[in-house]
Scaffold this active site. Structure first.
Site, short mmCIF file in Angstrom:
data_model
loop_
_atom_site.label_atom_id
_atom_site.label_comp_id
_atom_site.label_asym_id
_atom_site.label_seq_id
_atom_site.Cartn_x
_atom_site.Cartn_y
_atom_site.Cartn_z
CG ASP A 32 -31.00 85.22 65.67
OD1 ASP A 32 -30.57 84.97 64.53
OD2 ASP A 32 -30.73 84.53 66.67
CB ILE A 33 -33.91 82.37 69.33
CG1 ILE A 33 -34.56 81.94 70.63
CG2 ILE A 33 -32.72 81.48 68.99
CD1 ILE A 33 -35.28 80.60 70.56
CG ASN A 88 -24.17 83.44 57.73
OD1 ASN A 88 -23.38 84.31 57.37
ND2 ASN A 88 -24.62 83.35 58.97
CD GLN A 95 -27.54 78.23 54.71
OE1 GLN A 95 -26.73 78.05 53.80
NE2 GLN A 95 -28.84 78.30 54.50
CG HIS A 101 -31.61 82.90 57.45
ND1 HIS A 101 -31.38 81.58 57.16
CD2 HIS A 101 -30.59 83.27 58.27
CE1 HIS A 101 -30.28 81.17 57.76
NE2 HIS A 101 -29.77 82.18 58.45
CG PHE A 102 -31.58 88.82 53.59
CD1 PHE A 102 -30.40 88.39 53.00
CD2 PHE A 102 -32.62 89.21 52.77
CE1 PHE A 102 -30.26 88.35 51.62
CE2 PHE A 102 -32.50 89.17 51.39
CZ PHE A 102 -31.32 88.74 50.82
CG HIS A 103 -28.38 86.89 60.11
ND1 HIS A 103 -28.49 86.37 61.38
CD2 HIS A 103 -28.08 85.85 59.30
CE1 HIS A 103 -28.25 85.05 61.34
NE2 HIS A 103 -27.99 84.72 60.09
P1 5GP Z 1 -27.40 81.06 60.28
O1 5GP Z 1 -26.15 80.72 61.05
O2 5GP Z 1 -28.05 79.84 59.67
O3 5GP Z 1 -27.18 82.17 59.28
O4 5GP Z 1 -28.37 81.71 61.35
C1 5GP Z 1 -29.45 81.04 61.90
C2 5GP Z 1 -29.99 81.97 62.97
O5 5GP Z 1 -31.23 81.49 63.37
C3 5GP Z 1 -29.10 82.03 64.22
O6 5GP Z 1 -28.69 83.38 64.46
C4 5GP Z 1 -30.00 81.50 65.32
O7 5GP Z 1 -29.85 82.19 66.54
C5 5GP Z 1 -31.39 81.68 64.73
N1 5GP Z 1 -32.34 80.67 65.17
C6 5GP Z 1 -32.16 79.32 65.15
N2 5GP Z 1 -33.24 78.70 65.62
C7 5GP Z 1 -34.15 79.67 65.93
C8 5GP Z 1 -35.48 79.64 66.47
O8 5GP Z 1 -36.05 78.59 66.75
N3 5GP Z 1 -36.09 80.84 66.66
C9 5GP Z 1 -35.47 82.01 66.35
N4 5GP Z 1 -36.18 83.14 66.58
N5 5GP Z 1 -34.23 82.08 65.85
C10 5GP Z 1 -33.56 80.92 65.64
#
Ligand code: 5GP
Ligand code: ZN
Length: 141
Positions: A32-33, A88, A95, A101-103
């Site tokens: 995750d970035i 999420n 989300q 996606h799974f974290h």
């Molecule tokens: P969500 O809130 O949709 O469950 O999580 C999306 C996740 O994707 C966030 O934790 C965010 O930091 C990560 N993310 C968003 N854009 C990028 C990206 O371009 N590269 C990476 N490695 N992670 C990303």
């Protein structure tokens, strides 16, 4: 939102750089970035699906198979003691990227991550009534 417009589809295709942890023909994992903790990784199917419920069974099975193996490797590599598996679904649930996606979030005892869980109690009979309502909506496909 699939293909060109989806940031995770673009990462899967290599059009946007990412720090890849694992990939095979169906699944990709990358860091995750904006990590919640060191080693916080995302696991995605390479084929687009907006949410968990929209993901086909085969892709989901492979996603879970890889996640099951990946999580303990991340825990060992980071010297963590456990992990949260988070998925999420929907804006209300946080989300932001509409590609399932799974974290995998490595955890240590008392690290304060995800610390606030506002537990409540059901009034008498409410839990049973709600469970029945859920069964009315349940579709096992
Ligand atoms: P969500 O809130 O949709 O469950 O999580 C999306 C996740 O994707 C966030 O934790 C965010 O930091 C990560 N993310 C968003 N854009 C990028 C990206 O371009 N590269 C990476 N490695 N992670 C990303
Ligand atoms: Zn996508």
């Amino acid at each position: 939102m699939a293909g060109q417009d989806c940031i995770f589809c673009r990462i899967a295709k290599g059009q946007i750089p990412s720090v890849r942890v694992f990939e095979n023909d169906r699944v990709l994992s990358f860091l995750d970035i904006h990590p919640i903790s060191d080693g916080h990784a995302l696991v995605i199917p390479k084929v687009h699906a907006g949410s968990l419920s929209e993901c086909d069974e085969g892709a989901l099975a492979e996603l879970m198979r890889i996640t099951k193996c990946l999580a303990p490797a991340i825990v060992k590599a980071t010297g963590s003691e456990g992990y949260n598996l988070l998925c999420n679904n929907g804006r209300a649930a946080g989300q932001l990227v509409d590609h399932v996606h799974f974290h995998i979030i490595p955890r240590r005892l008392n690290d304060g991550v995800l610390a606030h869980w506002p537990h409540r109690d059901y009034p008498a009979g409410a839990a049973e009534a709600l469970a029945e309502k859920i069964r009315c909506h349940l579709v096992i496909s």
